[in-house]
Design a protein around this motif. Sequence first.
Motif, PDB file in Angstrom:
ATOM      1  N   PHE A 140       0.858  -1.366  -0.109  1.00 32.91           N
ATOM      2  CA  PHE A 140      -0.012   0.141   0.060  1.00 32.91           C
ATOM      3  C   PHE A 140       0.968   1.331   0.025  1.00 32.91           C
ATOM      4  CE2 PHE A 140      -3.711  -2.381   2.179  1.00 32.91           C
ATOM      5  CZ  PHE A 140      -4.367  -2.638   0.911  1.00 32.91           C
ATOM      6  N   SER A 141       1.878   1.208   0.785  1.00 35.95           N
ATOM      7  CA  SER A 141       2.824   2.494   1.104  1.00 35.95           C
ATOM      8  C   SER A 141       3.369   2.839  -0.557  1.00 35.95           C
ATOM      9  CB  SER A 141       4.005   2.038   1.808  1.00 35.95           C
ATOM     10  OG  SER A 141       4.942   1.220   1.326  1.00 35.95           O
ATOM     11  N   ASN A 142       3.631   1.800  -1.315  1.00 41.05           N
ATOM     12  CA  ASN A 142       4.113   2.139  -2.711  1.00 41.05           C
ATOM     13  C   ASN A 142       3.173   2.162  -3.902  1.00 41.05           C
ATOM     14  OD1 ASN A 142       7.004   1.527  -1.689  1.00 41.05           O
ATOM     15  ND2 ASN A 142       6.631  -0.777  -1.928  1.00 41.05           N
ATOM     16  N   THR A 143       1.912   1.993  -3.547  1.00 43.27           N
ATOM     17  CA  THR A 143       1.082   2.050  -4.647  1.00 43.27           C
ATOM     18  C   THR A 143      -0.164   2.916  -4.242  1.00 43.27           C
ATOM     19  OG1 THR A 143      -0.379   0.212  -3.781  1.00 43.27           O
ATOM     20  CG2 THR A 143       1.607  -0.230  -5.491  1.00 43.27           C
ATOM     21  N   CYS A 144      -0.291   3.485  -3.156  1.00 40.45           N
ATOM     22  CA  CYS A 144      -1.568   4.386  -2.948  1.00 40.45           C
ATOM     23  C   CYS A 144      -1.026   5.586  -2.151  1.00 40.45           C
ATOM     24  CB  CYS A 144      -2.504   3.390  -1.550  1.00 40.45           C
ATOM     25  SG  CYS A 144      -2.880   1.843  -2.399  1.00 40.45           S
ATOM     26  N   THR A 145      -1.932   6.344  -2.323  1.00 45.59           N
ATOM     27  CA  THR A 145      -1.639   7.968  -1.571  1.00 45.59           C
ATOM     28  C   THR A 145      -2.580   7.838  -0.179  1.00 45.59           C
ATOM     29  OG1 THR A 145      -3.540   8.680  -2.937  1.00 45.59           O
ATOM     30  CG2 THR A 145      -1.320   8.691  -3.744  1.00 45.59           C
ATOM     31  N   GLN A 146      -3.615   7.129  -0.393  1.00 43.00           N
ATOM     32  CA  GLN A 146      -4.588   7.027   0.944  1.00 43.00           C
ATOM     33  C   GLN A 146      -5.024   5.493   0.983  1.00 43.00           C
ATOM     34  OE1 GLN A 146      -7.714   9.683   0.822  1.00 43.00           O
ATOM     35  NE2 GLN A 146      -8.451   9.157   2.730  1.00 43.00           N
ATOM     36  N   VAL A 147      -5.032   5.006   2.243  1.00 46.43           N
ATOM     37  CA  VAL A 147      -5.545   3.704   2.532  1.00 46.43           C
ATOM     38  C   VAL A 147      -6.562   3.809   3.728  1.00 46.43           C
ATOM     39  CG1 VAL A 147      -5.043   1.396   3.074  1.00 46.43           C
ATOM     40  CG2 VAL A 147      -3.632   2.720   1.500  1.00 46.43           C
ATOM     41  N   GLU A 148      -7.691   3.164   3.731  1.00 50.21           N
ATOM     42  CA  GLU A 148      -8.740   3.182   4.519  1.00 50.21           C
ATOM     43  C   GLU A 148      -9.121   1.681   4.893  1.00 50.21           C
ATOM     44  OE1 GLU A 148     -13.296   4.823   5.666  1.00 50.21           O
ATOM     45  OE2 GLU A 148     -12.042   5.886   4.172  1.00 50.21           O
ATOM     46  N   PHE A 149      -9.017   1.150   5.964  1.00 51.39           N
ATOM     47  CA  PHE A 149      -9.549  -0.271   6.401  1.00 51.39           C
ATOM     48  C   PHE A 149     -10.779  -0.229   6.554  1.00 51.39           C
ATOM     49  CE2 PHE A 149     -10.405  -3.588   9.199  1.00 51.39           C
ATOM     50  CZ  PHE A 149     -10.053  -4.682   8.506  1.00 51.39           C
ATOM     51  N   SER A 150     -11.680  -0.929   5.905  1.00 51.16           N
ATOM     52  CA  SER A 150     -13.257  -0.928   5.994  1.00 51.16           C
ATOM     53  C   SER A 150     -13.740  -2.077   6.847  1.00 51.16           C
ATOM     54  CB  SER A 150     -13.830  -0.947   4.386  1.00 51.16           C
ATOM     55  OG  SER A 150     -15.260  -0.828   4.521  1.00 51.16           O
ATOM     56  N   SER A 151     -13.565  -3.308   6.484  1.00 51.75           N
ATOM     57  CA  SER A 151     -13.968  -4.472   7.013  1.00 51.75           C
ATOM     58  C   SER A 151     -13.054  -5.667   7.188  1.00 51.75           C
ATOM     59  CB  SER A 151     -15.436  -4.903   6.794  1.00 51.75           C
ATOM     60  OG  SER A 151     -15.741  -5.220   5.540  1.00 51.75           O
ATOM     61  N   LEU A 152     -13.268  -6.564   8.078  1.00 53.37           N
ATOM     62  CA  LEU A 152     -12.642  -7.811   8.153  1.00 53.37           C
ATOM     63  C   LEU A 152     -13.759  -8.960   8.315  1.00 53.37           C
ATOM     64  CD1 LEU A 152     -10.187  -9.887   8.543  1.00 53.37           C
ATOM     65  CD2 LEU A 152     -10.190  -9.205  10.887  1.00 53.37           C
ATOM     66  N   LYS A 153     -13.725 -10.131   7.659  1.00 52.49           N
ATOM     67  CA  LYS A 153     -14.704 -11.268   7.564  1.00 52.49           C
ATOM     68  C   LYS A 153     -14.249 -12.466   7.631  1.00 52.49           C
ATOM     69  CE  LYS A 153     -18.809 -13.048   5.175  1.00 52.49           C
ATOM     70  NZ  LYS A 153     -19.539 -13.128   4.087  1.00 52.49           N
ATOM     71  N   THR A 154     -14.284 -13.337   8.475  1.00 51.25           N
ATOM     72  CA  THR A 154     -13.732 -14.674   8.630  1.00 51.25           C
ATOM     73  C   THR A 154     -14.489 -15.586   7.611  1.00 51.25           C
ATOM     74  OG1 THR A 154     -15.126 -15.420  10.281  1.00 51.25           O
ATOM     75  CG2 THR A 154     -12.896 -14.501  10.722  1.00 51.25           C
ATOM     76  N   LEU A 155     -13.645 -16.477   6.794  1.00 50.75           N
ATOM     77  CA  LEU A 155     -14.390 -17.469   5.826  1.00 50.75           C
ATOM     78  C   LEU A 155     -13.984 -18.909   6.354  1.00 50.75           C
ATOM     79  CD1 LEU A 155     -13.638 -15.678   2.366  1.00 50.75           C
ATOM     80  CD2 LEU A 155     -15.658 -15.510   3.775  1.00 50.75           C
ATOM     81  N   LEU A 193     -10.704  -9.210   3.507  1.00 50.50           N
ATOM     82  CA  LEU A 193     -10.239  -7.901   3.871  1.00 50.50           C
ATOM     83  C   LEU A 193     -10.806  -6.821   2.960  1.00 50.50           C
ATOM     84  CD1 LEU A 193      -6.370  -8.842   4.818  1.00 50.50           C
ATOM     85  CD2 LEU A 193      -8.406  -8.623   6.382  1.00 50.50           C
ATOM     86  N   ILE A 194     -11.292  -5.790   3.569  1.00 49.20           N
ATOM     87  CA  ILE A 194     -11.805  -4.759   2.411  1.00 49.20           C
ATOM     88  C   ILE A 194     -11.165  -3.560   2.843  1.00 49.20           C
ATOM     89  CG2 ILE A 194     -13.937  -3.285   1.681  1.00 49.20           C
ATOM     90  CD1 ILE A 194     -15.525  -6.187   2.278  1.00 49.20           C
ATOM     91  N   TYR A 195     -10.590  -2.875   1.708  1.00 46.75           N
ATOM     92  CA  TYR A 195      -9.982  -1.511   1.903  1.00 46.75           C
ATOM     93  C   TYR A 195     -10.572  -0.516   0.716  1.00 46.75           C
ATOM     94  CZ  TYR A 195      -6.275  -3.774   4.720  1.00 46.75           C
ATOM     95  OH  TYR A 195      -5.675  -4.714   5.670  1.00 46.75           O
ATOM     96  N   VAL A 196     -10.658   0.698   1.433  1.00 37.67           N
ATOM     97  CA  VAL A 196     -10.809   1.804   0.291  1.00 37.67           C
ATOM     98  C   VAL A 196      -9.555   2.616   0.213  1.00 37.67           C
ATOM     99  CG1 VAL A 196     -12.190   3.942  -0.305  1.00 37.67           C
ATOM    100  CG2 VAL A 196     -13.239   1.884   0.935  1.00 37.67           C
ATOM    101  N   VAL A 197      -9.039   2.694  -1.099  1.00 31.44           N
ATOM    102  CA  VAL A 197      -7.801   3.085  -1.290  1.00 31.44           C
ATOM    103  C   VAL A 197      -7.812   4.216  -2.617  1.00 31.44           C
ATOM    104  CG1 VAL A 197      -6.619   0.990  -0.468  1.00 31.44           C
ATOM    105  CG2 VAL A 197      -7.035   1.239  -3.014  1.00 31.44           C
ATOM    106  N   ASN A 198      -6.779   4.971  -2.596  1.00 32.27           N
ATOM    107  CA  ASN A 198      -6.613   5.953  -3.698  1.00 32.27           C
ATOM    108  C   ASN A 198      -5.356   5.305  -3.960  1.00 32.27           C
ATOM    109  OD1 ASN A 198      -8.837   7.805  -3.874  1.00 32.27           O
ATOM    110  ND2 ASN A 198      -8.060   9.102  -2.201  1.00 32.27           N
ATOM    111  N   LEU A 199      -5.344   5.171  -5.262  1.00 30.19           N
ATOM    112  CA  LEU A 199      -4.261   4.523  -6.233  1.00 30.19           C
ATOM    113  C   LEU A 199      -3.262   5.674  -6.505  1.00 30.19           C
ATOM    114  CD1 LEU A 199      -5.583   1.734  -8.368  1.00 30.19           C
ATOM    115  CD2 LEU A 199      -4.400   1.474  -6.187  1.00 30.19           C
ATOM    116  N   LYS A 200      -2.057   5.794  -6.514  1.00 33.98           N
ATOM    117  CA  LYS A 200      -1.055   6.831  -7.228  1.00 33.98           C
ATOM    118  C   LYS A 200      -1.450   6.637  -8.600  1.00 33.98           C
ATOM    119  CE  LYS A 200       2.767   6.170  -4.037  1.00 33.98           C
ATOM    120  NZ  LYS A 200       3.904   5.867  -3.910  1.00 33.98           N
ATOM    121  N   ALA A 201      -1.086   8.120  -9.281  1.00 30.57           N
ATOM    122  CA  ALA A 201      -1.725   8.193 -10.567  1.00 30.57           C
ATOM    123  C   ALA A 201      -1.168   7.317 -11.650  1.00 30.57           C
ATOM    124  CB  ALA A 201      -1.399   9.562 -11.092  1.00 30.57           C
ATOM    125  N   GLU A 202       0.186   6.906 -11.517  1.00 31.61           N
ATOM    126  CA  GLU A 202       0.897   5.896 -12.376  1.00 31.61           C
ATOM    127  C   GLU A 202       0.575   4.507 -12.129  1.00 31.61           C
ATOM    128  OE1 GLU A 202       3.605   6.593  -8.646  1.00 31.61           O
ATOM    129  OE2 GLU A 202       2.281   7.878 -10.040  1.00 31.61           O
TER     130      GLU A 202
END
Length: 228
Positions: A165-180, A188-197
């Motif tokens: 995430f630190s190399n590919t995203c400008t912002q990371v927000e953890f949303s939820s965790l579910k056991t299967l 794992l569900i995240y909401v992220v902002n990817l870097k432009a490139e």
Amino acid sequence: MLNQIFDSVFLDSKSTINPGMLILSIGVSLLLGILLAAVYKYKTLYTKEFVITICLLPSLIAIIIFLVNGNVGTSVAVAGTFSLIRFRSAAGGAKEILSIFIATAIGIATGMGLLLLATAFTFLLSAMLIIYENTDFTKASQTRRQVIITVPDSLDYEYLLEGIFSNTCTQVEFSSLKTLSKKKALELIYVVNLKAEISDKNFIDRLLDYKHDIEVSISRAATKKKVL
């Protein structure tokens, strides 16, 4: 003769409906319903049945308002009927629900004889819908993604994902965790902002390079969840 159509079959009750006003109200409701349906179809995936419903719903509501006409008992019965329809109907999209509310408001206004008001707010809301459809204010972010990652429950996923995430995203927000439990995995569900490139494929490839037995799903729109 025409007035006799609106006479109640009960001897002790007479209808107070004005036939001319009813016809005028239904006509205005039909025209406004067609306008609303045309606006709803603009840049929307739609079904024939729903468009027909939007066209006719204002007229139906207007007739109901005419029939209620101040009768408290009838009003309660109508409210109960609409409650049953609400809980027996499948949930629709946000734009569909908005269209239903507008159509209902049109029917209520025309049923009460407020034809100019109904026409005014229908044109106003229709114009606003078209404006919002064509402005950047309502457009989804081109870099924001919802990421669903399925990993083995024995994996130290926090250490793994932190570096990616630190190399590919400008912002990371953890949303939820579910056991299967059946898969012995975690979702794992995240909401992220990817870097432009960083493209979607490039992001997935970087995740799979670290661990091949994980599953990754990316979407531009958040998954809809049913809530009360």
